[in-house]
Motif scaffolding. Sequence first.
Motif, mmCIF file in Angstrom:
data_model
loop_
_atom_site.group_PDB
_atom_site.id
_atom_site.type_symbol
_atom_site.label_atom_id
_atom_site.label_comp_id
_atom_site.label_asym_id
_atom_site.label_seq_id
_atom_site.Cartn_x
_atom_site.Cartn_y
_atom_site.Cartn_z
ATOM 1 N N TYR A 1 0.808 -1.224 0.000
ATOM 2 C CA TYR A 1 0.000 0.000 0.000
ATOM 3 C C TYR A 1 0.840 1.272 0.000
ATOM 4 N N GLU A 2 2.045 1.207 0.501
ATOM 5 C CA GLU A 2 2.935 2.364 0.405
ATOM 6 C C GLU A 2 3.260 2.659 -1.053
ATOM 7 N N ALA A 3 3.439 1.607 -1.842
ATOM 8 C CA ALA A 3 3.734 1.800 -3.269
ATOM 9 C C ALA A 3 2.540 2.408 -4.009
ATOM 10 N N ARG A 4 1.335 2.158 -3.528
ATOM 11 C CA ARG A 4 0.152 2.745 -4.149
ATOM 12 C C ARG A 4 0.003 4.215 -3.777
ATOM 13 N N LYS A 5 0.274 4.532 -2.507
ATOM 14 C CA LYS A 5 0.007 5.882 -2.013
ATOM 15 C C LYS A 5 1.179 6.836 -2.237
ATOM 16 N N SER A 6 2.397 6.328 -2.289
ATOM 17 C CA SER A 6 3.584 7.177 -2.517
ATOM 18 C C SER A 6 4.432 6.550 -3.619
ATOM 19 N N PRO A 7 3.899 6.491 -4.836
ATOM 20 C CA PRO A 7 4.542 5.701 -5.899
ATOM 21 C C PRO A 7 5.851 6.282 -6.417
ATOM 22 N N ASP A 8 6.065 7.591 -6.264
ATOM 23 C CA ASP A 8 7.208 8.228 -6.920
ATOM 24 C C ASP A 8 8.493 8.203 -6.108
ATOM 25 N N GLN A 9 8.449 7.778 -4.863
ATOM 26 C CA GLN A 9 9.688 7.738 -4.085
ATOM 27 C C GLN A 9 10.590 6.628 -4.625
ATOM 28 N N PRO A 10 11.907 6.762 -4.473
ATOM 29 C CA PRO A 10 12.808 5.747 -5.046
ATOM 30 C C PRO A 10 12.636 4.404 -4.360
ATOM 31 N N CYS A 11 12.887 3.339 -5.110
ATOM 32 C CA CYS A 11 12.700 1.992 -4.575
ATOM 33 C C CYS A 11 13.744 1.632 -3.532
ATOM 34 N N THR A 12 14.752 2.499 -3.339
ATOM 35 C CA THR A 12 15.779 2.225 -2.330
ATOM 36 C C THR A 12 15.224 2.256 -0.912
ATOM 37 N N VAL A 13 13.953 2.688 -0.737
ATOM 38 C CA VAL A 13 13.335 2.615 0.594
ATOM 39 C C VAL A 13 13.081 1.169 0.988
ATOM 40 N N ILE A 14 13.080 0.251 0.013
ATOM 41 C CA ILE A 14 12.852 -1.163 0.334
ATOM 42 C C ILE A 14 13.930 -2.093 -0.214
ATOM 43 N N LEU A 15 14.679 -1.651 -1.231
ATOM 44 C CA LEU A 15 15.637 -2.542 -1.888
ATOM 45 C C LEU A 15 17.055 -1.996 -1.797
ATOM 46 N N LYS A 16 18.017 -2.911 -1.598
ATOM 47 C CA LYS A 16 19.424 -2.545 -1.702
ATOM 48 C C LYS A 16 19.782 -2.333 -3.165
ATOM 49 N N THR A 17 20.959 -1.738 -3.391
ATOM 50 C CA THR A 17 21.385 -1.435 -4.761
ATOM 51 C C THR A 17 21.431 -2.696 -5.621
ATOM 52 N N HIS A 18 22.059 -3.760 -5.106
ATOM 53 C CA HIS A 18 22.182 -4.972 -5.931
ATOM 54 C C HIS A 18 20.817 -5.608 -6.175
ATOM 55 N N GLU A 19 19.856 -5.391 -5.269
ATOM 56 C CA GLU A 19 18.532 -5.982 -5.446
ATOM 57 C C GLU A 19 17.765 -5.286 -6.571
ATOM 58 N N TRP A 20 17.750 -3.941 -6.569
ATOM 59 C CA TRP A 20 16.998 -3.280 -7.640
ATOM 60 C C TRP A 20 17.708 -3.428 -8.983
#
Length: 460
Positions: free
Chosen positions: A363-382
């Motif tokens: 639901y965070e991805a739905r409500k705040s979609p434009d923030q960078p994915c680094t809030v959940i993923l490490k560099t090698h993961e994304w």
Amino acid sequence: MGAEWVEEEMRYLKLADVRVTKRAKQLIASFSEQPAQSIPEAMAGWAATKGAYRFFDSEHAEEEQIRQAHYRASSERVSGHRRVLAIQDTSDVNYAGKQVAEALGHLSNQHAQGLRMHSTLAVSEAGVPLGLLDQQIWSRTEESKGKAKERRKKDTAEKESQRWLTAVQRVEQLVPGDTEIVHVADREGDIYDLLAVERQARSHLLIRMEHNRRVEHAQRYVWEAIHQAPLAGEITVEVTPQANREARLAQVSVRFLSLTIRPPHQRAGQGVALQFILAEEHDVPAGADPIVWLLATDLPVTCLEEALQCIYYYSLRWLIERFHFVLKSGCRIERLYLQTPDRLLRALALYSIVAWRLLWLTYEARKSPDQPCTVILKTHEWQALYCTIHKTPIPPAEPPSLYQAVVWIARLGGFLARTGDGFPGPKTIWQGLRRLDDIADTWLLLHPDLPYQSLTENYG
């Protein structure tokens, strides 16, 4: 998703043994990366697996302290919100057929044995799960089996119904004083003592009514009285598809009325003054169950806009059902082979945090979609995610958005991402996270300690 969020989430955890505290954090991180796997599979090694089972046996692994650490973190996320929903619900955790079931009590289905779990989830007005604020878990005694009629004669404090009132009191203690609280419950929460419970001025109720209660009105009962209220307006509601129903647009009429509920016959008192809102669907398709919500609240309801806000708040109640769904189907807690109730309780404390995190991600991805994915993923993961989805060896210089990354993760889990498919749900996301964990580990082996610029030079 890495262990960084676990360190932050569990920063208040201080168990009696520092080694057990460290192990608790390691287990949460491992379970979050592979939530659907068994404990040995999630540990990925015999030494780590033995460490996990030692943790579940440790007297220092106090599950209530683990929960309290998460509650404090949830309370801090709530801070700064004008108003937050505290959504309560009860769910059975079934261990029928497992050795531990012999030490547990009967469930709603009296032929099953397990634990009862009453969770309270903090949810923002935007619909983002902020974390658990309370969780009560208990096992029924054999003596209580088949004695529903006797239980009705007892005071609420002596019955399981007390869990609703206890949750209200605990949430008020946890939520910062400048934040309003709306306690949301389904029809099981239609308990007179809950409607009448003494609360702080900032603490409100929003409960779907089950009983046709007596009220101070010419019509004498709440259902008859609310139908005499003038039509406030009509709205179109999108009914989402489920296993037993198709998607449709429903035309719903809205009425509201202020009424005073009379106390039960055996109780003295002046009753409870509340606002009632009726949302009722008309012209229901053949074979479909109509939308009929009768809501009671002490929030102000003086116009259609305020009534619609309460209806919207109640529509978010299903997030607590999604939490229990993720806990059972995503984390598979009913498949745990732990042989004592104490071990189960410790595991449930850890997996509850994992389940919240998975739900928050959705639901965070739905409500705040434009923030960078680094809030959940490490560099090698994304980077591994991007290159897998796009079938390229070279990742971009900048990380994608959280929304895009979550959609790609869901694609790994079977989400088709077709036009009209909407946003992925928790199930395809957790399935995708499981695959991403393996993909990212392989990516890290192939590119150890290499920043993005080095990858460009190697492949450019």
